[in-house]
Each structure stands twice: as C-alpha cells, then as structure tokens.
Design a protein around this motif. Structure first.
Motif, PDB file in Angstrom:
ATOM      1  N   LEU A 136       0.891  -1.446   0.300  1.00  0.00           N
ATOM      2  CA  LEU A 136       0.204  -0.044   0.212  1.00  0.00           C
ATOM      3  C   LEU A 136       0.580   0.948  -0.143  1.00  0.00           C
ATOM      4  O   LEU A 136       1.962   0.917   0.635  1.00  0.00           O
ATOM      5  CB  LEU A 136      -1.465   0.157   1.360  1.00  0.00           C
ATOM      6  N   ASP A 137       0.039   1.898  -0.905  1.00  0.00           N
ATOM      7  CA  ASP A 137       1.303   3.607  -0.053  1.00  0.00           C
ATOM      8  C   ASP A 137       0.592   3.964   1.136  1.00  0.00           C
ATOM      9  O   ASP A 137       0.353   3.700   1.854  1.00  0.00           O
ATOM     10  CB  ASP A 137       0.677   4.202  -1.618  1.00  0.00           C
ATOM     11  N   GLU A 138       1.021   5.130   0.570  1.00  0.00           N
ATOM     12  CA  GLU A 138       1.507   5.982   2.341  1.00  0.00           C
ATOM     13  C   GLU A 138      -0.337   6.357   2.362  1.00  0.00           C
ATOM     14  O   GLU A 138      -0.727   6.387   4.007  1.00  0.00           O
ATOM     15  CB  GLU A 138       2.370   7.205   2.442  1.00  0.00           C
ATOM     16  N   ALA A 139      -0.566   6.581   1.974  1.00  0.00           N
ATOM     17  CA  ALA A 139      -2.324   7.464   2.164  1.00  0.00           C
ATOM     18  C   ALA A 139      -3.174   5.908   2.639  1.00  0.00           C
ATOM     19  O   ALA A 139      -3.723   6.117   3.613  1.00  0.00           O
ATOM     20  CB  ALA A 139      -3.199   7.787   0.744  1.00  0.00           C
ATOM     21  N   ARG A 140      -2.869   5.153   1.785  1.00  0.00           N
ATOM     22  CA  ARG A 140      -3.644   3.645   1.561  1.00  0.00           C
ATOM     23  C   ARG A 140      -3.786   3.323   3.276  1.00  0.00           C
ATOM     24  O   ARG A 140      -4.182   2.336   3.985  1.00  0.00           O
ATOM     25  CB  ARG A 140      -3.468   2.662   0.974  1.00  0.00           C
ATOM     26  N   LYS A 141      -1.769   3.002   3.010  1.00  0.00           N
ATOM     27  CA  LYS A 141      -1.679   2.580   5.253  1.00  0.00           C
ATOM     28  C   LYS A 141      -2.546   3.950   5.994  1.00  0.00           C
ATOM     29  O   LYS A 141      -2.582   2.974   7.469  1.00  0.00           O
ATOM     30  CB  LYS A 141      -0.313   3.251   5.067  1.00  0.00           C
ATOM     31  N   SER A 142      -2.760   4.613   6.112  1.00  0.00           N
ATOM     32  CA  SER A 142      -3.295   5.841   6.557  1.00  0.00           C
ATOM     33  C   SER A 142      -4.597   5.706   6.986  1.00  0.00           C
ATOM     34  O   SER A 142      -5.022   5.496   8.383  1.00  0.00           O
ATOM     35  CB  SER A 142      -3.236   7.362   6.325  1.00  0.00           C
ATOM     36  N   GLU A 143      -4.910   5.059   6.171  1.00  0.00           N
ATOM     37  CA  GLU A 143      -6.435   4.769   6.034  1.00  0.00           C
ATOM     38  C   GLU A 143      -6.774   3.487   6.765  1.00  0.00           C
ATOM     39  O   GLU A 143      -8.153   3.549   7.823  1.00  0.00           O
ATOM     40  CB  GLU A 143      -6.531   4.032   4.590  1.00  0.00           C
ATOM     41  N   ILE A 144      -5.321   2.974   6.600  1.00  0.00           N
ATOM     42  CA  ILE A 144      -6.230   0.628   7.288  1.00  0.00           C
ATOM     43  C   ILE A 144      -5.576   1.324   8.851  1.00  0.00           C
ATOM     44  O   ILE A 144      -5.953   0.147   9.595  1.00  0.00           O
ATOM     45  CB  ILE A 144      -5.665   0.298   6.460  1.00  0.00           C
ATOM     46  N   TYR A 145      -4.257   2.028   8.896  1.00  0.00           N
ATOM     47  CA  TYR A 145      -3.770   2.194  10.891  1.00  0.00           C
ATOM     48  C   TYR A 145      -4.983   2.062  11.656  1.00  0.00           C
ATOM     49  O   TYR A 145      -4.832   1.223  12.533  1.00  0.00           O
ATOM     50  CB  TYR A 145      -3.028   3.399  10.048  1.00  0.00           C
ATOM     51  N   PRO A 146      -5.921   2.753  11.796  1.00  0.00           N
ATOM     52  CA  PRO A 146      -6.919   3.000  13.039  1.00  0.00           C
ATOM     53  C   PRO A 146      -7.433   1.906  13.368  1.00  0.00           C
ATOM     54  O   PRO A 146      -8.218   1.020  14.095  1.00  0.00           O
ATOM     55  CB  PRO A 146      -8.021   4.281  12.602  1.00  0.00           C
ATOM     56  N   TYR A 147      -8.131   0.937  11.364  1.00  0.00           N
ATOM     57  CA  TYR A 147      -8.747  -0.252  11.853  1.00  0.00           C
ATOM     58  C   TYR A 147      -7.906  -0.966  12.871  1.00  0.00           C
ATOM     59  O   TYR A 147      -8.111  -1.820  13.129  1.00  0.00           O
ATOM     60  CB  TYR A 147      -9.535  -0.390  10.689  1.00  0.00           C
ATOM     61  N   ILE A 148      -6.865  -1.623  12.243  1.00  0.00           N
ATOM     62  CA  ILE A 148      -5.754  -1.881  12.869  1.00  0.00           C
ATOM     63  C   ILE A 148      -5.897  -2.368  14.161  1.00  0.00           C
ATOM     64  O   ILE A 148      -5.605  -2.585  15.545  1.00  0.00           O
ATOM     65  CB  ILE A 148      -4.161  -2.365  12.559  1.00  0.00           C
ATOM     66  N   GLU A 149      -5.556  -0.921  14.574  1.00  0.00           N
ATOM     67  CA  GLU A 149      -5.634  -0.315  16.231  1.00  0.00           C
ATOM     68  C   GLU A 149      -6.931  -1.095  16.904  1.00  0.00           C
ATOM     69  O   GLU A 149      -7.177  -1.354  18.401  1.00  0.00           O
ATOM     70  CB  GLU A 149      -5.095   1.243  16.350  1.00  0.00           C
ATOM     71  N   ARG A 150      -8.044  -0.624  16.274  1.00  0.00           N
ATOM     72  CA  ARG A 150      -9.478  -0.786  17.091  1.00  0.00           C
ATOM     73  C   ARG A 150      -9.078  -2.249  17.165  1.00  0.00           C
ATOM     74  O   ARG A 150      -9.879  -2.868  18.045  1.00  0.00           O
ATOM     75  CB  ARG A 150     -10.292  -0.664  16.337  1.00  0.00           C
ATOM     76  N   LEU A 151      -8.539  -3.646  16.177  1.00  0.00           N
ATOM     77  CA  LEU A 151      -9.230  -4.647  16.146  1.00  0.00           C
ATOM     78  C   LEU A 151      -7.888  -5.501  17.080  1.00  0.00           C
ATOM     79  O   LEU A 151      -8.373  -5.860  17.825  1.00  0.00           O
ATOM     80  CB  LEU A 151      -8.125  -5.306  15.155  1.00  0.00           C
ATOM     81  N   ARG A 152      -6.359  -4.650  17.758  1.00  0.00           N
ATOM     82  CA  ARG A 152      -5.992  -4.713  18.248  1.00  0.00           C
ATOM     83  C   ARG A 152      -6.303  -4.561  19.713  1.00  0.00           C
ATOM     84  O   ARG A 152      -6.368  -5.116  20.965  1.00  0.00           O
ATOM     85  CB  ARG A 152      -4.414  -3.453  18.505  1.00  0.00           C
ATOM     86  N   ASP A 153      -7.703  -3.413  19.915  1.00  0.00           N
ATOM     87  CA  ASP A 153      -8.080  -3.345  21.340  1.00  0.00           C
ATOM     88  C   ASP A 153      -9.044  -3.434  21.758  1.00  0.00           C
ATOM     89  O   ASP A 153      -9.667  -3.663  22.839  1.00  0.00           O
ATOM     90  CB  ASP A 153      -8.530  -1.299  21.474  1.00  0.00           C
ATOM     91  N   GLU A 154     -10.077  -3.750  20.346  1.00  0.00           N
ATOM     92  CA  GLU A 154     -11.147  -4.151  21.038  1.00  0.00           C
ATOM     93  C   GLU A 154     -11.841  -5.347  19.898  1.00  0.00           C
ATOM     94  O   GLU A 154     -12.485  -5.867  20.167  1.00  0.00           O
ATOM     95  CB  GLU A 154     -12.192  -3.515  19.827  1.00  0.00           C
ATOM     96  N   GLY A 155     -10.861  -5.773  19.768  1.00  0.00           N
ATOM     97  CA  GLY A 155     -10.913  -7.603  18.264  1.00  0.00           C
ATOM     98  C   GLY A 155     -10.817  -9.221  19.491  1.00  0.00           C
ATOM     99  O   GLY A 155     -11.632 -10.123  19.095  1.00  0.00           O
ATOM    100  N   ASN A 156     -10.405  -8.762  20.456  1.00  0.00           N
ATOM    101  CA  ASN A 156      -9.999 -10.099  21.099  1.00  0.00           C
ATOM    102  C   ASN A 156      -9.820 -11.335  20.519  1.00  0.00           C
ATOM    103  O   ASN A 156      -9.689 -12.742  21.117  1.00  0.00           O
ATOM    104  CB  ASN A 156     -11.737 -10.485  21.726  1.00  0.00           C
ATOM    105  N   VAL A 157      -8.946 -10.832  19.220  1.00  0.00           N
ATOM    106  CA  VAL A 157      -7.598 -11.659  18.765  1.00  0.00           C
ATOM    107  C   VAL A 157      -6.535 -11.257  18.791  1.00  0.00           C
ATOM    108  O   VAL A 157      -6.504 -10.320  18.123  1.00  0.00           O
ATOM    109  CB  VAL A 157      -8.387 -11.973  17.355  1.00  0.00           C
ATOM    110  N   PRO A 158      -5.676 -12.124  19.878  1.00  0.00           N
ATOM    111  CA  PRO A 158      -4.061 -11.561  19.608  1.00  0.00           C
ATOM    112  C   PRO A 158      -3.799 -11.763  17.909  1.00  0.00           C
ATOM    113  O   PRO A 158      -3.901 -12.681  16.803  1.00  0.00           O
ATOM    114  CB  PRO A 158      -3.267 -12.915  20.358  1.00  0.00           C
ATOM    115  N   ILE A 159      -2.519 -10.297  17.580  1.00  0.00           N
ATOM    116  CA  ILE A 159      -2.062 -10.802  16.348  1.00  0.00           C
ATOM    117  C   ILE A 159      -0.255 -10.417  16.792  1.00  0.00           C
ATOM    118  O   ILE A 159       0.470 -10.432  17.465  1.00  0.00           O
ATOM    119  CB  ILE A 159      -2.273  -9.233  15.642  1.00  0.00           C
TER     120      ILE A 159
END
Length: 368
Positions: free
Chosen positions: A163-186
């Motif tokens: 992904l380019d930087e713009a697309r990375k910035s788009e997906i970072y918050p979702y991985i953060e939510r997954l880390r904190d709220e997804g209840n699945v270790p990564i």
C-alpha cells in the motif's frame, strides 16, 4: 495471548533458530528481508513443518517434534492476512467475508458478522466487487474474512507492504481497533519501524535467522543498537499521551504527557483521547537552561539517565522526562561541551513539525 515458540528450521543454506515468548496483544516480528520473519509465520500457521522444536499458542501445543505432534493447518484455528488481500474476484465483499465461515463448524461459530463489519468500517462495501475496491479496502475485507473463521490467533504477513502512504494511513486506525477491541491476538510481520511503533505492543527483532531482542514496544524502540540496518534516523521512543485541547486557529493540537505538554499538527481526535506518539532521536535538541526566544513550542524538562556508546561522531543520550523515557542523538562534541552525565538536569526541545505523523496513533487500551 501467550505464544511460546522454540524452533530450528533449515531450508537450503538458510537456518532459522528462534525462541520467542510473547504475551502482547499485537506482537511485531521485525527485520530485514531474509531475517526469518515469514518462516516463523509459516511455522505458526502450519505451512511448514520445523526441522525441530515446539510451538504453543494459548497453552495448546501445535508443534512438538520430539513428541511427534504436528497439528494440520486447517485444525489450528489461525487466521492469516497476506500482503495482498487475495479476495475471490467472482464474489462480492459480503460473499468473500462469508467464505470465512465455511472453515468453522456451525456449532463452533462465535464471531459476529455485523460486529466485525462495523469494527472494520466495511458495511458500505458489502455489495461491491473486489475490482472496485482500493488497496486499503481490500485489506480490511481480507482481515474481516480471517476474523470470521473464529481464529484463536491472527497472523498478518506484511499486510501494508503493497500500500502507498495514503492507503496505509487509511487502514492503521482499523488495525488499532482490532488490537484493542477485537479480542484476537495478532502477530504482525513488518520491516517498517514506523509501522511497529504505531501498532505493536511487543516486538521481536530478527536478524539472519536469529532473535536479537524481544520485549515491550516502548523498551525495544529506544534501544538504538537494535536497528543498525535502518540507520540512526529511525531511532526513537514511544510515549503515552492524551489530547488536552485543540488550537484550531493555528492548526495545532496540544497533548498532555507526564512531563508537560506537546504541540503537534492538528489531529482529528476528541479531547481526552489516548494517543501514542513516537519521538525520533534526531529531532530532539538538548539544553541545560530553559530556552528563550525559540520558535520551538515543545520543551520537556528532564534529566540524563544514561549515555550510550559513541557511534562515529554521534552518541545517544537517554532521558527521563517525568517518567517518560526519551532518547536524543547528539554529537560527541555536544556531550563534552555541555558536560552531559547521568543525573544532569536538561531540557528536551522538539519541533512540532518534526513528529513522525505516521507513528502517531491510538494508544493501546488497558486489557479488560
């Protein structure tokens, strides 16, 4: 989540010898290409059989070569997300997501389709075909499909590399939510310091098939000797902050740290929002006196905790700023001229425009 891995694997001229124990919610495997990161991921996921060793996830033995245990990959309950989304082009997003269900018997299905769609922000994409999605959208759908298999562990093999930087910035918050709220270790594979600084709760450093360091992200990232391949510009420290207020007239946000306030470019976050910020060593200037007449807005009082070994003309100075550990890379001449030594009070000066914006992200929340 606990991951215990102690394996040796030989493949051609390459030998991997790795011993890892992690309890982090998002464990990053970091290193250059060829360091052994993907080999470890493949061993955990069951794509390769280690020459010898043992792998245990959450107390469940997946591999024990001495006892002859090797759980097949389809019975490991591990989800995997690759560099490319690998979505089925003939299925729409909803059908791609539901495909993950087929790998879990109906009586064992726990993952909530609507909750995962909401977590990843893909509800408006459900009727779209993969060909119409951006790279970041494809990866979010791929993550959702993996989560709908009800995995005990999620493996992410450089999911942002394409992904380019713009697309990375788009997906970072979702991985953060997954880390904190997804209840699945990564377990995340990455060769980007910025990426692991933003996302990881623990880090494993690999080089030439060996583990050179492992521990909490904030401890590993400030050890400058661990990142020789990335250059001194990558050295830095992580600090936990929260949004104090915004100065919208100037396009700025003020963050509260233990030692004082930091002013950064305007962030789209509500006051009180927790934030993790990476401060690069090259962006910190040291002063013995409170500076006056400077344009820099950020000055944190602290003291020198230790001074590293010289690296050419430079040396890394470790700082304690109200309980936050920072590192400043200065010249050896500056160390001598300022008389820097352990315990000496100093002021750390950081330009507001110097913040590593890509590594400014949501702080990991406390586990419940």
């Amino acid at each position: 989540m606990t991951l215990d891995l102690d394996i040796c694997h030989r493949q051609g001229s390459f030998t991997l010898e790795a011993r890892i124990h992690s309890e982090g919610r998002l464990t990053a495997l970091f290193g250059q290409s060829g360091a052994g990161k993907t080999t470890i991921i493949n061993a955990i996921g069951g794509l390769i059989r280690p020459s010898q060793g043992r792998i245990v996830v959450n107390g469940r033995v997946l591999v024990d070569t001495q006892s002859g245990i090797f759980v097949p990959k389809h019975k490991r309950h591990i989800g995997t997300v690759f560099q490319e989304g690998r979505l089925f082009p003939h299925l729409n997003v909803r059908q791609n997501l539901l495909f993950g269900r087929w790998f879990t018997p109906r009586r064992e299905r726990v993952a909530d389709f609507s909750a995962i769609v909401d977590l990843l922000g893909i509800g408006h994409l459900l009727d779209r075909n993969p060909a119409t999605l951006s790279g970041g959208e494809k990866q979010r759908v791929a993550i959702g499909r993996a989560l709908l298999t009800d995995p005990q562990l999620l493996l992410m093999d450089e999911p942002l590399a394409s992904l380019d930087e713009a697309r990375k910035s788009e997906i970072y918050p979702y991985i953060e939510r997954l880390r904190d709220e997804g209840n699945v270790p990564i377990v995340l594979v990455s060769h980007s310091v910025t990426e692991i600084a933003r996302l990881a709760t623990s880090i494993v450093i690999l080089s030439d098939g060996r583990v050179t360091a492992a521990g909490p992200a904030e401890d590993i990232l400030r050890q400058t000797n661990l990142f020789p391949q990335t250059g001194p510009a990558e050295t830095g420290a992580l600090i936990e902050t929260h949004v104090l207020h915004h100065e919208e007239a100037f396009g700025l946000t003020v963050l509260q740290t233990r030692a004082g306030t930091l002013t950064v470019p305007l962030l789209d976050l509500a006051p009180g929002a927790p934030l993790r910020v990476r401060l690069r060593a090259r962006d910190i200037i040291l002063s013995l006196q409170p500076p006056e007449g400077l344009s820099a807005l950020n000055v944190l009082p602290g003291k020198v905790s230790s001074i590293g070994e010289p690296d050419g003309s430079s040396v890394d100075v470790m700082l304690d700023c109200g309980g936050d550990s920072l590192v400043a890379r200065v010249t050896r001449k500056s160390v001598e001229r300022l008389g820097l030594r352990a315990g000496l009070p100093v002021h750390a000066i950081i330009k507001s425009i110097a913040f590593d914006r890509e590594a400014v992200g949501r702080a990991p929340t406390e586990e419940t």
